[in-house]
Design a protein around this motif. Structure first.
Motif, PDB file in Angstrom:
ATOM      1  N   GLU A   1       0.892  -1.204  -0.029  1.00 51.78           N
ATOM      2  CA  GLU A   1       0.040  -0.095  -0.018  1.00 51.78           C
ATOM      3  C   GLU A   1       0.876   1.009  -0.054  1.00 51.78           C
ATOM      4  OE1 GLU A   1      -2.277   2.623  -0.499  1.00 51.78           O
ATOM      5  OE2 GLU A   1      -3.610   0.805  -0.175  1.00 51.78           O
ATOM      6  N   VAL A   2       0.777   1.947  -0.841  1.00 47.72           N
ATOM      7  CA  VAL A   2       1.615   3.009  -1.273  1.00 47.72           C
ATOM      8  C   VAL A   2       1.141   4.462  -0.259  1.00 47.72           C
ATOM      9  CG1 VAL A   2       2.480   4.829  -2.804  1.00 47.72           C
ATOM     10  CG2 VAL A   2       2.069   2.326  -3.546  1.00 47.72           C
ATOM     11  N   LEU A   3       0.012   4.547  -0.101  1.00 46.88           N
ATOM     12  CA  LEU A   3      -0.550   5.587   0.635  1.00 46.88           C
ATOM     13  C   LEU A   3      -0.833   5.513   2.053  1.00 46.88           C
ATOM     14  CD1 LEU A   3      -2.953   6.962  -1.975  1.00 46.88           C
ATOM     15  CD2 LEU A   3      -0.670   7.741  -1.971  1.00 46.88           C
ATOM     16  N   SER A   4      -0.653   6.560   2.700  1.00 49.47           N
ATOM     17  CA  SER A   4      -0.999   6.679   4.128  1.00 49.47           C
ATOM     18  C   SER A   4      -2.090   7.535   4.620  1.00 49.47           C
ATOM     19  CB  SER A   4       0.068   7.246   5.020  1.00 49.47           C
ATOM     20  OG  SER A   4       0.435   8.509   4.580  1.00 49.47           O
ATOM     21  N   GLY A   5      -2.801   8.025   3.384  1.00 44.87           N
ATOM     22  CA  GLY A   5      -3.872   9.023   3.527  1.00 44.87           C
ATOM     23  C   GLY A   5      -4.384   9.269   2.183  1.00 44.87           C
ATOM     24  N   PRO A   6      -5.542  10.034   2.038  1.00 46.05           N
ATOM     25  CA  PRO A   6      -6.175  10.277   0.741  1.00 46.05           C
ATOM     26  C   PRO A   6      -4.952  11.226  -0.057  1.00 46.05           C
ATOM     27  CG  PRO A   6      -7.672  10.885   2.494  1.00 46.05           C
ATOM     28  CD  PRO A   6      -6.333  10.472   3.093  1.00 46.05           C
ATOM     29  N   ALA A   7      -4.759  10.881  -1.243  1.00 45.85           N
ATOM     30  CA  ALA A   7      -3.897  11.734  -2.145  1.00 45.85           C
ATOM     31  C   ALA A   7      -4.589  12.193  -3.586  1.00 45.85           C
ATOM     32  CB  ALA A   7      -2.993  10.614  -2.480  1.00 45.85           C
ATOM     33  N   ASN A   8      -3.955  12.756  -3.911  1.00 49.88           N
ATOM     34  CA  ASN A   8      -4.267  13.682  -5.103  1.00 49.88           C
ATOM     35  C   ASN A   8      -5.480  14.664  -4.522  1.00 49.88           C
ATOM     36  OD1 ASN A   8      -4.899  14.671  -8.051  1.00 49.88           O
ATOM     37  ND2 ASN A   8      -6.601  13.478  -8.109  1.00 49.88           N
TER      38      ASN A   8
ATOM     39  N   ASP B   1      11.763  12.094  -5.343  1.00 45.98           N
ATOM     40  CA  ASP B   1      11.876  10.954  -4.941  1.00 45.98           C
ATOM     41  C   ASP B   1      11.808  10.599  -3.365  1.00 45.98           C
ATOM     42  OD1 ASP B   1      12.412   7.601  -5.887  1.00 45.98           O
ATOM     43  OD2 ASP B   1      13.631   8.079  -4.209  1.00 45.98           O
ATOM     44  N   TYR B   2      10.918   9.953  -2.978  1.00 48.10           N
ATOM     45  CA  TYR B   2      10.916   9.595  -1.603  1.00 48.10           C
ATOM     46  C   TYR B   2      11.220   8.012  -1.258  1.00 48.10           C
ATOM     47  CZ  TYR B   2       9.882   9.983   3.494  1.00 48.10           C
ATOM     48  OH  TYR B   2       9.833   9.828   4.908  1.00 48.10           O
ATOM     49  N   SER B   3      12.058   7.522  -0.722  1.00 45.82           N
ATOM     50  CA  SER B   3      12.420   5.978  -0.703  1.00 45.82           C
ATOM     51  C   SER B   3      12.819   5.727   0.679  1.00 45.82           C
ATOM     52  CB  SER B   3      13.228   5.598  -1.822  1.00 45.82           C
ATOM     53  OG  SER B   3      12.882   6.154  -2.862  1.00 45.82           O
ATOM     54  N   ASP B   4      12.894   4.357   1.311  1.00 50.95           N
ATOM     55  CA  ASP B   4      13.405   3.999   2.525  1.00 50.95           C
ATOM     56  C   ASP B   4      14.137   2.704   2.016  1.00 50.95           C
ATOM     57  OD1 ASP B   4      11.906   1.889   1.970  1.00 50.95           O
ATOM     58  OD2 ASP B   4      10.507   2.444   3.840  1.00 50.95           O
ATOM     59  N   GLY B   5      14.669   2.509   1.166  1.00 49.89           N
ATOM     60  CA  GLY B   5      15.645   1.285   0.720  1.00 49.89           C
ATOM     61  C   GLY B   5      14.824   0.094   0.385  1.00 49.89           C
ATOM     62  N   MET B   6      13.557   0.040   0.846  1.00 53.43           N
ATOM     63  CA  MET B   6      12.548  -1.208   0.382  1.00 53.43           C
ATOM     64  C   MET B   6      11.536  -0.685  -0.506  1.00 53.43           C
ATOM     65  SD  MET B   6      13.775  -3.916   1.746  1.00 53.43           S
ATOM     66  CE  MET B   6      12.053  -4.731   1.630  1.00 53.43           C
ATOM     67  N   HIS B   7      10.813   0.690  -0.387  1.00 54.56           N
ATOM     68  CA  HIS B   7       9.915   1.186  -1.127  1.00 54.56           C
ATOM     69  C   HIS B   7      10.102   2.663  -1.217  1.00 54.56           C
ATOM     70  CE1 HIS B   7       8.026  -2.003   1.472  1.00 54.56           C
ATOM     71  NE2 HIS B   7       7.465  -2.642   0.037  1.00 54.56           N
ATOM     72  N   GLY B   8       9.590   3.129  -2.360  1.00 50.88           N
ATOM     73  CA  GLY B   8       9.739   4.668  -2.787  1.00 50.88           C
ATOM     74  C   GLY B   8       8.722   4.845  -3.899  1.00 50.88           C
ATOM     75  N   VAL B   9       8.387   6.350  -3.670  1.00 48.22           N
ATOM     76  CA  VAL B   9       7.536   6.813  -4.412  1.00 48.22           C
ATOM     77  C   VAL B   9       8.158   7.971  -5.318  1.00 48.22           C
ATOM     78  CG1 VAL B   9       5.335   8.479  -4.495  1.00 48.22           C
ATOM     79  CG2 VAL B   9       5.420   6.357  -2.843  1.00 48.22           C
ATOM     80  N   LEU B  10       8.018   7.911  -6.626  1.00 45.70           N
ATOM     81  CA  LEU B  10       8.475   9.066  -7.505  1.00 45.70           C
ATOM     82  C   LEU B  10       7.280   9.869  -7.903  1.00 45.70           C
ATOM     83  CD1 LEU B  10      11.213   9.999  -9.049  1.00 45.70           C
ATOM     84  CD2 LEU B  10      10.196   8.445 -10.910  1.00 45.70           C
TER      85      LEU B  10
ATOM     86  N   PRO C   1       0.091  11.845   0.427  1.00 45.67           N
ATOM     87  CA  PRO C   1       0.860  11.501   1.470  1.00 45.67           C
ATOM     88  C   PRO C   1       1.391   9.812   1.392  1.00 45.67           C
ATOM     89  CG  PRO C   1      -1.492  11.422   2.036  1.00 45.67           C
ATOM     90  CD  PRO C   1      -1.329  12.253   0.521  1.00 45.67           C
ATOM     91  N   THR C   2       2.288   9.572   1.763  1.00 46.77           N
ATOM     92  CA  THR C   2       2.907   8.291   1.293  1.00 46.77           C
ATOM     93  C   THR C   2       3.037   7.523   2.610  1.00 46.77           C
ATOM     94  OG1 THR C   2       4.988   6.986   0.561  1.00 46.77           O
ATOM     95  CG2 THR C   2       5.240   9.128   1.195  1.00 46.77           C
ATOM     96  N   SER C   3       2.975   6.069   2.577  1.00 50.45           N
ATOM     97  CA  SER C   3       3.275   5.283   3.806  1.00 50.45           C
ATOM     98  C   SER C   3       4.813   4.979   3.945  1.00 50.45           C
ATOM     99  CB  SER C   3       2.602   3.938   3.380  1.00 50.45           C
ATOM    100  OG  SER C   3       3.390   3.088   2.367  1.00 50.45           O
ATOM    101  N   VAL C   4       5.612   5.505   3.263  1.00 49.77           N
ATOM    102  CA  VAL C   4       7.198   5.447   3.533  1.00 49.77           C
ATOM    103  C   VAL C   4       7.495   6.086   4.625  1.00 49.77           C
ATOM    104  CG1 VAL C   4       9.516   5.641   2.468  1.00 49.77           C
ATOM    105  CG2 VAL C   4       7.752   4.979   0.884  1.00 49.77           C
ATOM    106  N   LYS C   5       8.086   5.536   5.601  1.00 51.64           N
ATOM    107  CA  LYS C   5       8.612   6.218   7.105  1.00 51.64           C
ATOM    108  C   LYS C   5       9.919   6.420   6.943  1.00 51.64           C
ATOM    109  CE  LYS C   5       4.324   5.825   8.038  1.00 51.64           C
ATOM    110  NZ  LYS C   5       3.507   7.203   8.279  1.00 51.64           N
TER     111      LYS C   5
END
Length: 713
Positions: free
Chosen positions: A557-564, A700-709, A668-672
């Motif tokens: 799951e990429v998001l942590s809340g409503p996006a767009n 780009d926001y990434s944690d080494g396992m997951h990322g969002v561009l 908002p992304t679920s990447v922490k």
């Protein structure tokens, strides 16, 4: 994007005054940082066997356009060059520095009778040409190609017209600098970099080696007292001596040698015609603490280059004036689009020369004619969108001119190339050939839209085949039809796959009564879900918010809340700085974090709704669309997934009816605890989260396992 305030011009006077009167704000700070001692005591300098030298560089900072248009500033500033030449005639020790080809070239061309004298002083080294670019550009917001073209255009003209190779980069008023600059400047033939803004603190050394992200180093010259440190001294000898001594001592904290430098010139300022006798009288005093020497930048550079104690510093000298990142956002969009078009025009021109053998010598001149107005519009104030309204209109006209030239050349070259391609892929006389061009430097698969038309009636649908005769999924986006529902003209959409780098692929549109590969409208998919082989996207049919994105390859799951979700906030700031009044002498890189808008401090687009949106599922694209009121305007969004393409496309249109407003898009992304990396011209750099800065095409926001561009168009 942001709308300017009616009250923005109330700060104009303060802007000009602060540019002139700000130098001593750095005087009393104590230096320490990173284990480097940046200061040297004045008493040690004064007791040395040889008196220190204060290198005194007269110049004028010609504003390309901001409060006045280009031509209005030329009308103000061209006679200043004449005055500088006159002072060199009168005083053998007087010297001057001039920057920006857009300022120098009109002088040389409009006053050819003075050109010989102008070139004489350039050759003698008393009149130094610095900058080597069309203007003093913004370097954060325009594309990297723009900066390369600045150097190419400016340095070429200086070599051809003046016989001089400009090696001093002169970016005194530019609003911040990215860490790829050392490499770009070095590759452009520059050997030094002079600047004022974007430093992390007030204890910076004034001379150091700036190390870029690839390890390239360039001698950097920071002007702690800004570029008007020595401008406007008193006209009496006592006051003159006190003025220079105060400014000499104010640089103690920043220098590492006996010599120090100061510039004398402010925005569109006249050369000061009364200082030479005062300088001579000051230097005749045997008890003087230092010697004042009229100079040019290269002379001071030569002195500093002999030092072995210059620190090596690296880093990002930004952001400054964060409000400029979003002010008049449409200008940034137009600039990027024309940059891409001009590059395509050049590539296609070269392609026709090499492959088809039809060379057109006028192409180079036409392309340069189109580039120059765009280069001029990258001057730091114009690229930042902080100009007055009548200057804004002048800027738009220049962009329109370049756009027309670029578009005309593209169409001409595409037609020339297409005419040489054998497009006979079908025996059907009503078939329409399509050529898809790829001007990128890599093979590409992407969505193509094309318009076709038919004079024959009874054509209800179309099929598309590739150059091997294989059917390609396609769909009709929109159409005009005859009374029998046959197609008059239609816009069709299909995926062009693996189009070669700097090449093309051919397709053929064949009339049909039905599309052979049209998907059935029947589906078991929920009404609020879009899905392809890569993603499953869930939307709120009322508001247009994306409530879930599942990356199917990782079941994540990429998001942590409503996006767009679009936020709407009252814009209380000035054009230069977010929610603050203008400080024209601002030079310290900003570290203030901007909080993410929420429903308590902003209006959010998912707080409004009207009719339910709908999802249309086709052979090529699945698209969700919805529109509804948003504050006093409207919000409309379109979300698309394409078969075979690993990307989610989002296009949102806002109708704004308010003057004091700022919009932001929230994802908002679920990447922490990830790393936040932004594209900069010809590179990328990690930047602090929450601090607004200028990214190029992606972040780009990434944690080494997951990322969002997140990629902008």
């Amino acid at each position: 994007m942001r709308r300017p305030h009616k009250r923005q011009l109330s700060n104009v006077a303060g802007y000009i005054v602060k540019h002139v009167l700000s130098p001593l704000c750095l005087t009393l700070l104590v230096a320490s940082g990173n284990g480097i001692a940046f200061g040297q005591s004045t008493s040690n300098v004064k007791n040395s066997a040889t008196k220190p030298v204060f290198y005194y560089i007269p110049h004028t900072h010609w504003e390309g356009a901001v409060f006045k248009t280009r031509e209005e500033y030329l009308d103000m500033g061209l006679h200043h060059i004449m005055q500088a030449i006159s002072l060199m005639n009168k005083y053998p020790d007087y010297k001057f520095a001039l920057d920006q080809v857009a300022y120098i070239r009109p002088f040389v061309e409009r006053y050819p009778e003075e050109g010989k004298l102008f070139r004489k002083y350039v050759k003698q080294g008393r009149l130094q040409i610095v900058g080597g670019m069309d203007v003093m550009p913004d370097v954060l917001k325009p594309g990297g190609e723009m900066f390369v073209r600045q150097m190419l255009y400016g340095k070429t003209w200086c070599r051809e017209a003046l016989g001089v190779d400009v090696t001093t980069a002169w970016l005194l008023d530019t609003f911040g600098h990215h860490p790829q600059m050392p490499q770009l400047l070095r590759q452009g033939g520059f050997t030094s970099f002079w600047f004022c803004r974007g430093v992390p603190n007030d204890q910076m050394p004034s001379e150091f080696l700036w190390k870029g992200i690839d390890g390239t180093q360039i001698p950097a010259f920071l002007l702690p007292g800004f570029y008007g440190l020595l401008f406007g001294p008193p006209r009496d000898q006592k006051g003159f001596a006190r003025f220079f001594t105060q400014r000499f001592n104010a640089l103690d904290i920043h220098v590492r040698g006996n010599e120090r430098v100061g510039l004398a010139g402010v925005d569109v300022s006249e050369p000061e015609d009364y200082t030479s006798p005062l300088v001579n009288e000051f230097n005749r005093n045997p008890n003087r603490p230092f010697t004042i020497r009229y100079s040019i930048p290269s002379e001071f550079e030569a002195v500093v280059n002999k030092r072995s104690n210059r620190p090596v510093l690296s880093g990002d000298f930004s952001p400054v004036f964060q409000g400029t990142f979003s002010s008049r956002a449409e200008l940034k969009q137009i600039s990027r689009e024309i940059e891409e078009r001009l590059l395509s025009a050049e590539k296609l021109s070269a392609f026709t020369d090499i492959v088809i053998g039809k060379s057109n010598k006028s192409d180079s001149a036409a392309i340069m004619d189109a580039w120059e107005p765009i280069l001029f519009n990258q001057t730091h104030d114009l690229a930042s969108g902080v100009m007055t309204d009548h200057v804004y209109e002048d800027v738009r006209r220049a962009y329109d001119y370049s756009f027309r030239l670029a578009d005309s050349m593209i169409q001409s070259k595409l037609g020339l190339i297409a005419s040489a391609i054998d497009t006979r892929t079908s025996s059907n006389s009503a078939a329409v050939p399509i050529v898809v061009f790829n001007t990128m430097g890599f093979s590409r698969t992407d969505i193509t839209e094309a318009e076709v038309g038919f004079a024959s009636t009874g054509i209800k649908d179309v099929n598309v085949v590739d150059d091997r005769g294989m059917l390609v999924p396609c769909e009709i986006v929109r159409s005009d039809r005859y009374s029998d529902h046959g197609i008059i003209r239609a816009t069709i959409r299909f995926a062009a796959r693996n189009v070669p780098a700097m090449g093309y692929a051919t397709y053929c549109v064949i009339p049909a009564n039905s599309n052979t590969l049209t998907k059935s409208s029947e589906t078991s998919m929920p009404d609020n879900v879009l899905e392809n082989e890569f993603y499953r996207v869930t939307v709120d049919l009322k508001t247009g918010a994306i409530t879930s994105i599942i990356d199917k390859t990782q079941n994540w799951e990429v998001l942590s809340g409503p996006a767009n979700v679009i936020s709407h906030q009252e814009d209380k700031g000035d054009l230069w700085e977010l929610y603050l009044g203008l400080d024209g002498a601002s030079h310290i890189a900003m570290i203030n974090k901007q909080p993410v808008p929420n429903s308590t401090n902003a209006k959010l687009s998912n707080g409004f709704s009207k009719d339910l949106g709908k999802i249309v599922r086709g052979a090529v694209c699945t698209e969700f669309s919805v529109s509804h009121p948003f504050s006093t305007g409207t919000f409309a969004t379109h979300i698309r997934l394409y078969t075979g393409i690993k990307r989610i496309d989002i296009s949102t249109d806002l109708v704004n009816n308010e003057k004091f407003v700022r919009y932001q898009a929230l994802f908002p992304t679920s990447v922490k605890n990830g790393k936040y990396v932004q594209e900069i011209p010809f590179g990328s750099v990690e930047r602090p989260i929450g601090v607004e800065n200028a990214a190029q095409n992606w972040v780009d926001y990434s944690d080494g396992m997951h990322g969002v561009l997140l990629v902008n168009h």
